[in-house]
Design a protein around this motif. Structure first.
Motif, PDB file in Angstrom:
ATOM      1  N   GLU A 156       0.832  -1.214   0.000  1.00 55.51           N
ATOM      2  CA  GLU A 156       0.000   0.000   0.000  1.00 55.51           C
ATOM      3  C   GLU A 156       0.867   1.264   0.000  1.00 55.51           C
ATOM      4  O   GLU A 156       0.597   2.217  -0.743  1.00 55.51           O
ATOM      5  N   THR A 157       1.920   1.274   0.808  1.00 54.74           N
ATOM      6  CA  THR A 157       2.810   2.432   0.875  1.00 54.74           C
ATOM      7  C   THR A 157       3.597   2.580  -0.423  1.00 54.74           C
ATOM      8  O   THR A 157       3.813   3.694  -0.915  1.00 54.74           O
ATOM      9  N   LEU A 158       4.015   1.451  -0.995  1.00 55.99           N
ATOM     10  CA  LEU A 158       4.731   1.489  -2.271  1.00 55.99           C
ATOM     11  C   LEU A 158       3.844   2.056  -3.372  1.00 55.99           C
ATOM     12  O   LEU A 158       4.294   2.830  -4.230  1.00 55.99           O
ATOM     13  N   GLN A 159       2.563   1.687  -3.367  1.00 52.13           N
ATOM     14  CA  GLN A 159       1.616   2.204  -4.349  1.00 52.13           C
ATOM     15  C   GLN A 159       1.469   3.726  -4.209  1.00 52.13           C
ATOM     16  O   GLN A 159       1.430   4.460  -5.199  1.00 52.13           O
ATOM     17  N   LEU A 160       1.407   4.201  -2.978  1.00 52.51           N
ATOM     18  CA  LEU A 160       1.331   5.633  -2.722  1.00 52.51           C
ATOM     19  C   LEU A 160       2.593   6.332  -3.220  1.00 52.51           C
ATOM     20  O   LEU A 160       2.525   7.408  -3.825  1.00 52.51           O
ATOM     21  N   PHE A 161       3.741   5.702  -2.979  1.00 49.34           N
ATOM     22  CA  PHE A 161       5.014   6.262  -3.432  1.00 49.34           C
ATOM     23  C   PHE A 161       5.032   6.429  -4.957  1.00 49.34           C
ATOM     24  O   PHE A 161       5.409   7.487  -5.482  1.00 49.34           O
ATOM     25  N   LEU A 162       4.605   5.387  -5.683  1.00 47.33           N
ATOM     26  CA  LEU A 162       4.576   5.457  -7.152  1.00 47.33           C
ATOM     27  C   LEU A 162       3.549   6.477  -7.647  1.00 47.33           C
ATOM     28  O   LEU A 162       3.750   7.120  -8.674  1.00 47.33           O
ATOM     29  N   GLU A 163       2.458   6.600  -6.903  1.00 47.67           N
ATOM     30  CA  GLU A 163       1.451   7.599  -7.265  1.00 47.67           C
ATOM     31  C   GLU A 163       2.040   9.005  -7.150  1.00 47.67           C
ATOM     32  O   GLU A 163       1.754   9.881  -7.960  1.00 47.67           O
ATOM     33  N   LYS A 164       2.900   9.198  -6.146  1.00 52.09           N
ATOM     34  CA  LYS A 164       3.543  10.502  -5.949  1.00 52.09           C
ATOM     35  C   LYS A 164       4.605  10.778  -6.999  1.00 52.09           C
ATOM     36  O   LYS A 164       4.717  11.893  -7.526  1.00 52.09           O
ATOM     37  N   THR A 165       5.406   9.764  -7.302  1.00 52.38           N
ATOM     38  CA  THR A 165       6.584   9.986  -8.140  1.00 52.38           C
ATOM     39  C   THR A 165       6.326   9.852  -9.628  1.00 52.38           C
ATOM     40  O   THR A 165       7.047  10.422 -10.447  1.00 52.38           O
TER      41      THR A 165
END
Length: 326
Positions: A156-165
């Motif tokens: 979930e956190t990795l998905q958020l990271f990719l959404e940001k970057t």
């Protein structure tokens, strides 16, 4: 890319390489790998570099004809020359005659695969395209990097990271280093860490801006536009991203009408199912005619700006006002 890796591992090199495509991070990485194995980076006598549209083909040819000085090879790097989009017959004619003691490495963002230069490099050496990597590849790459740094992250956190970057590897690498430094004394990276440290891409704010347009929240849409301007985003780039977003939404809306689910839409538009799901949610807020009209309005605004009928900053602002009024 696999054959390029084999060349580097086996030490069996072609005399000319073209590294091209939209993934700048990988282009740079492989250019540096080639340079390090083809010649000693400290050997300035046998290296030369050219950059930009003003590169002189005759200078490159004269240097390529010069034998290396107490070395096996002369390395010549040529970046963003435009030779593969515009005509460069001198170099295209010369490449078959170039001595084996010279290695030419071209790096370009865009090329015309019909050009003589592209065909010459493909016949004599290697033309390697670096495309934007898919989510699965990027996930493996990020997790591998975090493992080396002894860090953990949830899906979930990795998905958020990719959404940001976004999916640009250079930006991911930069934001990942910031995140690792921020969490230096902790093993697990949390969603709060990502929210605190990672800067959102302009495309994310465009997504939010269009969300505000869909809800007819004109003030919010304009606030997001002014935020992008404050971040030094040019109005024409904001317009281009907005136009691209509406085009994507129109495609998604059309496929939804044909009964495609988000996985089918993701495959067709080369995006992750997660991102496709967000597009589906946003597309539901518009009718197909509304999206078609928005695309048409973006095109008209661009034409008005480029022909001087309206200033760029004001033109985009009026477009957002028009779209958010419905």
């Amino acid at each position: 890319m696999k054959m390029l890796q084999e060349d580097i591992q086996n030490g069996s090199f072609k005399k000319v390489y073209l590294l091209f495509g939209e993934e700048a991070y990988l282009r740079t990485q492989y250019k540096q790998k080639l340079r390090s194995v083809l010649t000693d980076p400290a050997d300035t006598m046998n290296q030369a570099f050219f950059e930009g549209k003003n590169c002189n083909p005759r200078e490159i040819i004269d240097l390529a004809e010069t034998l290396p000085f107490f070395a096996d090879r002369r390395y010549i790097g040529v970046d963003n020359s435009g030779f593969f989009k515009n005509k460069c017959d001198d170099l295209a004619d010369y490449l078959p005659q170039m001595p084996q003691s010279t290695c030419l490495v071209f790096t370009e963002t865009e090329v015309d695969k019909r050009s003589r230069m592209f065909k010459a490099v493909k016949n004599l050496g290697r033309a390697v395209e670096f495309k934007t990597q898919d989510e699965r590849t990027l996930t493996r790459w990020i997790l591998g990097h975090l493992k080396r740094e002894q860090k953990r992250i949830t899906q979930e956190t990795l998905q958020l990271f990719l959404e940001k970057t976004g999916f640009d590897m250079e930006n991911i690498s930069r934001e990942l280093e910031k995140l690792i430094s921020y969490c230096l004394d902790r093993e697990t990276i949390t969603s709060q860490d990502v929210e605190t440290v990672c800067a959102g891409q302009a495309s994310n704010q465009i997504f939010d801006m269009i969300h505000a347009i869909a809800e007819r929240r004109q003030r919010k849409a304009l606030e997001l536009y002014y935020d992008l301007l404050a971040l030094k985003e040019p109005p024409l780039r904001i317009l281009a991203l907005t136009s691209r977003q509406f085009n994507q939404l129109l495609s998604v809306r059309s496929m939804m009408g044909l009964g495609h689910d988000r996985n089918a839409i993701a495959a067709r538009l080369s995006m992750s199912p997660y991102i496709a799901g967000k597009y589906v949610q946003q597309a539901r807020r518009f009718t197909s005619p509304e999206l078609a009209l928005a695309v048409q309005s973006c095109v008209q605004t661009e034409e008005d700006i480029k022909t001087g009928r309206i200033p760029d900053l004001l033109g985009v602002e009026l477009l957002l006002i028009q779209l958010s009024q419905g």
